[in-house]
Design an enzyme around this catalytic site. Sequence first.
Site, PDB file in Angstrom:
ATOM      1  N   GLU A 179       0.898  -1.119   0.073  1.00 17.78           N
ATOM      2  CA  GLU A 179      -0.021   0.048  -0.149  1.00 17.78           C
ATOM      3  C   GLU A 179       0.859   1.114   0.074  1.00 17.78           C
ATOM      4  O   GLU A 179       2.187   1.196   0.099  1.00 17.78           O
ATOM      5  CB  GLU A 179      -0.910   0.080   1.300  1.00 17.78           C
ATOM      6  CG  GLU A 179      -0.195   0.011   2.438  1.00 17.78           C
ATOM      7  CD  GLU A 179      -0.919   0.776   3.525  1.00 17.78           C
ATOM      8  OE1 GLU A 179      -1.218   1.668   3.457  1.00 17.78           O
ATOM      9  OE2 GLU A 179      -0.824   0.130   4.792  1.00 17.78           O
ATOM     10  N   LYS A 225      -4.117  -1.929  13.928  1.00 17.26           N
ATOM     11  CA  LYS A 225      -3.335  -1.135  14.847  1.00 17.26           C
ATOM     12  C   LYS A 225      -3.985  -1.238  16.126  1.00 17.26           C
ATOM     13  O   LYS A 225      -5.015  -1.285  16.483  1.00 17.26           O
ATOM     14  CB  LYS A 225      -3.456   0.274  14.051  1.00 17.26           C
ATOM     15  CG  LYS A 225      -2.720   0.190  12.885  1.00 17.26           C
ATOM     16  CD  LYS A 225      -3.157   1.355  12.072  1.00 17.26           C
ATOM     17  CE  LYS A 225      -4.358   0.884  11.440  1.00 17.26           C
ATOM     18  NZ  LYS A 225      -5.229   2.027  10.662  1.00 17.26           N
TER      19      LYS A 225
HETATM   20  N1  PSU Z   1      -1.211   0.943   9.798  1.00 17.64           N
HETATM   21  C1  PSU Z   1      -0.134   1.453   9.884  1.00 17.64           C
HETATM   22  N2  PSU Z   1      -0.001   2.910   9.213  1.00 17.64           N
HETATM   23  C2  PSU Z   1      -1.228   3.354   8.192  1.00 17.64           C
HETATM   24  C3  PSU Z   1      -2.325   2.494   8.209  1.00 17.64           C
HETATM   25  C4  PSU Z   1      -2.187   1.274   8.816  1.00 17.64           C
HETATM   26  O1  PSU Z   1       0.766   1.291  10.758  1.00 17.64           O
HETATM   27  O2  PSU Z   1      -0.984   4.128   7.727  1.00 17.64           O
HETATM   28  C5  PSU Z   1      -3.107   2.904   7.026  1.00 17.64           C
HETATM   29  C6  PSU Z   1      -3.540   1.823   6.102  1.00 17.64           C
HETATM   30  O3  PSU Z   1      -3.484   2.350   4.569  1.00 17.64           O
HETATM   31  C7  PSU Z   1      -4.939   1.423   6.448  1.00 17.64           C
HETATM   32  C8  PSU Z   1      -5.553   2.619   6.995  1.00 17.64           C
HETATM   33  O4  PSU Z   1      -5.805   0.752   5.394  1.00 17.64           O
HETATM   34  O5  PSU Z   1      -4.654   3.173   7.831  1.00 17.64           O
HETATM   35  C9  PSU Z   1      -6.559   2.662   7.585  1.00 17.64           C
HETATM   36  O6  PSU Z   1      -7.168   3.827   7.475  1.00 17.64           O
HETATM   37  P1  PSU Z   1      -8.997   4.198   8.191  1.00 17.64           P
HETATM   38  O7  PSU Z   1      -9.008   3.634   9.428  1.00 17.64           O
HETATM   39  O8  PSU Z   1      -9.122   5.705   7.962  1.00 17.64           O
HETATM   40  O9  PSU Z   1      -9.654   3.249   7.251  1.00 17.64           O
END
Ligand code: PSU
Length: 287
Positions: free
Chosen positions: A5, A137
Amino acid sequence: MVALESSVLAQGLPPRANRQAAQLMLEAVRQGSALPAITAIVKGVPAVGLDDSELEHLLRRDGWSKVSARDIPAAMARKADGATTVAAAILIARQAGIDVFATGGIGGVHRDATHDESADLAELARSPMIVVCSGAKSILDLRATVERLETLGVPVIGYRTSELPGFFCAETGILLDTSVETTDEVADIFLASRTIGREAALLIVQPPPASHAMPREVVDAAVKQALARARDEGVRGAAVTPFLLAAVEKETDGRTLGTNLALLEANSRLAAEIAVALAARRRENRE
Ligand code: PSU
Ligand code: MN
């Protein structure tokens, strides 16, 4: 091939660390004898694999918005640059015929009761791919996230662990129903899943490398502080995840950053090994 990603590079990590993260991930995939492909929307075009100038442009971060699956059409129509979340990345990678994807942590159900649930979960339910990560996370409600994954039919499989890892820490106390010891087992489960026409991803989780894993209490305390700040500052929508990741890093005096880099590298390496095992199994099946 292993897809990666780009939101983690453009939004998730602090600017000073994103170059190192990209290099660690790309190199780990190559060392595992696979080809890495960073996904992004480049001037409106969904891309799988960036050339050097596109990667430079991404690492400079100007004008890159965070793009989840639902945001892809607008980014395309506007010829915008977009950094892909897990949801957007697996959608694009799937269309390019890639089966294996690596990241740090997926999005999930947030802890406060504001109906904030990452679109990663819904996209995982309809993307037949192997997704390698260190769980969701630490900023999230991990039990609720695991329950949602169960409802959505996404198997969560521990790689050499029987416990859901907590991203920055190895343990969460949440036991998994399935764990495997080898990449061949992962390949076999994926092929079986495809044989019966399952559309959901396989989530392969492994703890952060022992040398970099943080104590659970330290992470929990930092996350509580970060959540309180997000609430005070009224952070909403797509900004929530990047805000919390930065706040946790601050609360731990930067320790989470080293852990984040180490697990991105380890997950990329494991994804490459799984991609190689999958290719070998497919060859055997044809012979
Ligand atoms: N995990 C990390 N750093 C990140 C993300 C996940 O350690 O930047 C990012 C990934 O791209 C994941 C996104 O898909 O955060 C999820 O964001 P949201 O909760 O807004 O969907
Ligand atoms: Mn959200």
